[in-house]
Design a protein around this motif. Structure first.
Motif, PDB file in Angstrom:
ATOM      1  N   LEU A 205       0.839  -1.197   0.000  1.00 46.62           N
ATOM      2  CA  LEU A 205       0.000   0.000   0.000  1.00 46.62           C
ATOM      3  C   LEU A 205       0.878   1.253   0.000  1.00 46.62           C
ATOM      4  N   THR A 206       0.288   2.395  -0.312  1.00 43.59           N
ATOM      5  CA  THR A 206       1.049   3.647  -0.342  1.00 43.59           C
ATOM      6  C   THR A 206       0.632   4.626   0.744  1.00 43.59           C
ATOM      7  N   ALA A 207      -0.528   4.416   1.387  1.00 44.93           N
ATOM      8  CA  ALA A 207      -0.958   5.343   2.439  1.00 44.93           C
ATOM      9  C   ALA A 207      -2.100   4.743   3.242  1.00 44.93           C
ATOM     10  N   LEU A 208      -2.177   5.144   4.511  1.00 40.35           N
ATOM     11  CA  LEU A 208      -3.336   4.911   5.356  1.00 40.35           C
ATOM     12  C   LEU A 208      -3.929   6.265   5.714  1.00 40.35           C
ATOM     13  N   TYR A 209      -5.243   6.274   5.994  1.00 42.37           N
ATOM     14  CA  TYR A 209      -5.929   7.526   6.337  1.00 42.37           C
ATOM     15  C   TYR A 209      -6.737   7.343   7.610  1.00 42.37           C
ATOM     16  N   ASN A 210      -6.729   8.374   8.446  1.00 42.08           N
ATOM     17  CA  ASN A 210      -7.588   8.406   9.621  1.00 42.08           C
ATOM     18  C   ASN A 210      -8.481   9.635   9.495  1.00 42.08           C
ATOM     19  N   GLU A 211      -9.774   9.443   9.657  1.00 44.87           N
ATOM     20  CA  GLU A 211     -10.716  10.537   9.411  1.00 44.87           C
ATOM     21  C   GLU A 211     -10.949  11.380  10.657  1.00 44.87           C
ATOM     22  N   GLN A 212     -10.952  12.688  10.464  1.00 49.40           N
ATOM     23  CA  GLN A 212     -11.283  13.590  11.569  1.00 49.40           C
ATOM     24  C   GLN A 212     -12.789  13.557  11.793  1.00 49.40           C
ATOM     25  N   MET A 213     -13.170  13.573  13.090  1.00 48.50           N
ATOM     26  CA  MET A 213     -14.569  13.505  13.441  1.00 48.50           C
ATOM     27  C   MET A 213     -14.949  14.745  14.260  1.00 48.50           C
ATOM     28  N   TYR A 214     -16.043  14.679  15.007  1.00 48.79           N
ATOM     29  CA  TYR A 214     -16.543  15.892  15.654  1.00 48.79           C
ATOM     30  C   TYR A 214     -17.098  15.644  17.053  1.00 48.79           C
ATOM     31  N   ILE A 215     -16.677  14.538  17.646  1.00 45.24           N
ATOM     32  CA  ILE A 215     -17.022  14.250  19.039  1.00 45.24           C
ATOM     33  C   ILE A 215     -15.755  13.759  19.737  1.00 45.24           C
ATOM     34  N   PRO A 216     -15.602  14.004  21.028  1.00 44.44           N
ATOM     35  CA  PRO A 216     -14.350  13.660  21.713  1.00 44.44           C
ATOM     36  C   PRO A 216     -13.995  12.180  21.670  1.00 44.44           C
ATOM     37  N   SER A 217     -14.979  11.308  21.560  1.00 42.84           N
ATOM     38  CA  SER A 217     -14.689   9.879  21.562  1.00 42.84           C
ATOM     39  C   SER A 217     -14.053   9.407  20.266  1.00 42.84           C
ATOM     40  N   GLU A 218     -14.236  10.150  19.184  1.00 46.79           N
ATOM     41  CA  GLU A 218     -13.682   9.745  17.891  1.00 46.79           C
ATOM     42  C   GLU A 218     -12.590  10.733  17.501  1.00 46.79           C
ATOM     43  N   THR A 219     -11.365  10.319  17.732  1.00 43.85           N
ATOM     44  CA  THR A 219     -10.225  11.198  17.542  1.00 43.85           C
ATOM     45  C   THR A 219      -9.618  11.016  16.148  1.00 43.85           C
ATOM     46  N   PRO A 220      -9.031  12.118  15.596  1.00 45.14           N
ATOM     47  CA  PRO A 220      -8.961  13.464  16.149  1.00 45.14           C
ATOM     48  C   PRO A 220     -10.238  14.245  15.860  1.00 45.14           C
ATOM     49  N   TRP A 221     -10.644  15.054  16.825  1.00 38.78           N
ATOM     50  CA  TRP A 221     -11.877  15.834  16.645  1.00 38.78           C
ATOM     51  C   TRP A 221     -11.623  17.331  16.700  1.00 38.78           C
ATOM     52  N   THR A 222     -10.394  17.768  16.955  1.00 35.54           N
ATOM     53  CA  THR A 222     -10.023  19.180  16.882  1.00 35.54           C
ATOM     54  C   THR A 222      -8.794  19.316  15.990  1.00 35.54           C
ATOM     55  N   ILE A 223      -8.548  20.515  15.509  1.00 37.49           N
ATOM     56  CA  ILE A 223      -7.383  20.759  14.663  1.00 37.49           C
ATOM     57  C   ILE A 223      -6.103  20.465  15.433  1.00 37.49           C
ATOM     58  N   GLU A 224      -6.036  20.910  16.674  1.00 36.13           N
ATOM     59  CA  GLU A 224      -4.841  20.671  17.476  1.00 36.13           C
ATOM     60  C   GLU A 224      -4.599  19.179  17.666  1.00 36.13           C
ATOM     61  N   GLN A 225      -5.652  18.428  17.925  1.00 39.50           N
ATOM     62  CA  GLN A 225      -5.483  16.990  18.110  1.00 39.50           C
ATOM     63  C   GLN A 225      -5.053  16.313  16.812  1.00 39.50           C
ATOM     64  N   ALA A 226      -5.523  16.830  15.674  1.00 34.86           N
ATOM     65  CA  ALA A 226      -5.096  16.276  14.389  1.00 34.86           C
ATOM     66  C   ALA A 226      -3.600  16.477  14.181  1.00 34.86           C
ATOM     67  N   PHE A 227      -3.096  17.664  14.515  1.00 35.72           N
ATOM     68  CA  PHE A 227      -1.657  17.899  14.425  1.00 35.72           C
ATOM     69  C   PHE A 227      -0.899  16.936  15.331  1.00 35.72           C
ATOM     70  N   GLU A 228      -1.385  16.762  16.557  1.00 36.92           N
ATOM     71  CA  GLU A 228      -0.715  15.858  17.504  1.00 36.92           C
ATOM     72  C   GLU A 228      -0.713  14.428  16.976  1.00 36.92           C
ATOM     73  N   TYR A 229      -1.838  14.002  16.439  1.00 34.67           N
ATOM     74  CA  TYR A 229      -1.997  12.637  15.922  1.00 34.67           C
ATOM     75  C   TYR A 229      -0.996  12.369  14.803  1.00 34.67           C
ATOM     76  N   LEU A 230      -0.990  13.245  13.802  1.00 35.84           N
ATOM     77  CA  LEU A 230      -0.136  13.036  12.642  1.00 35.84           C
ATOM     78  C   LEU A 230       1.339  13.148  13.003  1.00 35.84           C
ATOM     79  N   THR A 231       1.661  14.039  13.925  1.00 34.15           N
ATOM     80  CA  THR A 231       3.048  14.170  14.361  1.00 34.15           C
ATOM     81  C   THR A 231       3.506  12.918  15.092  1.00 34.15           C
ATOM     82  N   ALA A 232       2.676  12.415  16.008  1.00 32.57           N
ATOM     83  CA  ALA A 232       3.044  11.245  16.802  1.00 32.57           C
ATOM     84  C   ALA A 232       3.252  10.012  15.931  1.00 32.57           C
ATOM     85  N   VAL A 233       2.370   9.786  14.974  1.00 29.51           N
ATOM     86  CA  VAL A 233       2.441   8.569  14.165  1.00 29.51           C
ATOM     87  C   VAL A 233       3.535   8.650  13.114  1.00 29.51           C
TER      88      VAL A 233
END
Length: 336
Positions: free
Chosen positions: A160-188
């Protein structure tokens, strides 16, 4: 120096679910409706529920051949509604986490059989019990980062060439904020540097900014802000017409466009802004920017919507989207 970024429209196969079962029809209808790309839906071929392994791979290969016949490219394989029903990768019990990981690994094989190399979706939801305890929440997030790093390695090994994680809009489904998306992508994507892996990209849905119900404010409620911040690392972007306080997954018909707030010109301008300001992005140097965007219409019709109405609205939506993204797509040229 400059680089180019291609944009074109596609259709999510959620419209097929529980309606058409023959691979020839899945792809033929996509072509007839006016979409050159099909984002395949996990609810159409599910690794656990759609027959046995032999059927799954045969059906996927039949869809690939139909794509060649009708001139439709299967851009990626994406989760449907099924995996949203489970805690999955963030469950407190390791056996549940392992089972969802197995779903994803098997989905990789279906992805390749479809002729695609991209797999994405959402496979977890933090429980109320976990979210009530900051320590357990942090532990769950760290497990998710570790799991995605491992999955990116497995994906690379399979081709494969890429995996994707979708941003959502409730705290239980991460990432749900822009800041959390940055943290997620940076960590992985940051560590370890020497691991053979594919990147984890974000999928932005322009209707997933309804976090006001859980206290989100400001840019987290603005689809253009999400695109300006993160479109350069979002190869797949989901389109829907909707109102600000919900994710309706409406088509872009004249009636729905009057009710909804998504404006395609703003979508394209925000994507372009993000690429032109890539050097200033916090992810610059951590993950490569994408070279294309699949603007995928994700309409999830209710059971009482007739097939005739559904197809009519999807065709009307294609005509509407082509006012902004003409046949052959758009090519942006940006400075490196």
């Amino acid at each position: 120096m400059t680089r180019t970024v291609k944009l074109d429209i596609g259709l999510n196969a959620a419209f097929i679910t529980r309606r058409w079962e023959e691979p020839e029809n899945w792809v033929r209808l996509t072509a007839e409706l006016g979409y050159p790309y099909l984002e395949f839906c996990g609810d159409v071929i599910d690794p656990f529920f759609s027959g046995d392994r032999s059927y799954q791979l045969r059906a996927a290969e039949a869809a690939r051949r139909a794509g060649e016949k009708y001139g439709v490219v299967i851009s990626d394989y994406y989760t449907g509604m099924a995996t949203h029903r489970f805690h999955g990768l963030s469950h407190s019990d390791p056996s549940v986490r392992a089972r969802m990981r197995e779903w994803i690994v098997q989905a990789m094989d279906i992805t390749l059989a479809l002729g695609s190399t991209r797999l994405g979706g959402h496979w977890d939801a933090l429980s109320v019990e976990v979210l009530a305890d900051p320590k357990r929440t942090q532990e769950a997030m760290c497990r998710l980062y570790d799991t995605f790093r491992e999955l990116c390695e497995v994906a690379a090994q399979k081709g494969l060439t890429a995996l994707y994680n979708e941003q959502m809009y409730i705290p239980s489904e991460t990432p749900w904020t822009i800041e959390q998306a940055f943290e997620y992508l940076t960590a992985v994507n940051s560590t370890p540097k020497n691991a053979p892996r594919v990147p984890l990209y974000l999928t932005i849905d322009v209707g997933h900014q309804a976090g006001m119900h859980y206290g989100a404010t400001g840019d987290d409620l603005d689809y253009t802000a999400w695109l300006r911040a993160l479109a350069p690392v979002s190869e797949v972007i989901h389109l829907q017409q909707t109102t600000p306080d919900a994710s309706h997954h409406w088509p872009f018909t004249a009636e729905r466009n009057q009710q909804g707030h998504i404006q395609m010109q703003k979508v394209i301008e925000a994507i372009e802004w993000g690429h032109r300001h890539w050097r200033e992005n916090r992810l610059y140097g951590i993950i490569p920017p994408v070279q294309q965007h699949f603007l995928i219409l994700e309409v999830i019709p209710g059971s009482t919507v007739t097939e005739e109405r559904l197809l009519r609205e999807l065709k009307e939506s294609a005509r509407y989207l082509r006012q902004y993204v003409p046949e052959g797509g758009i090519t942006l040229t940006v400075e490196v």
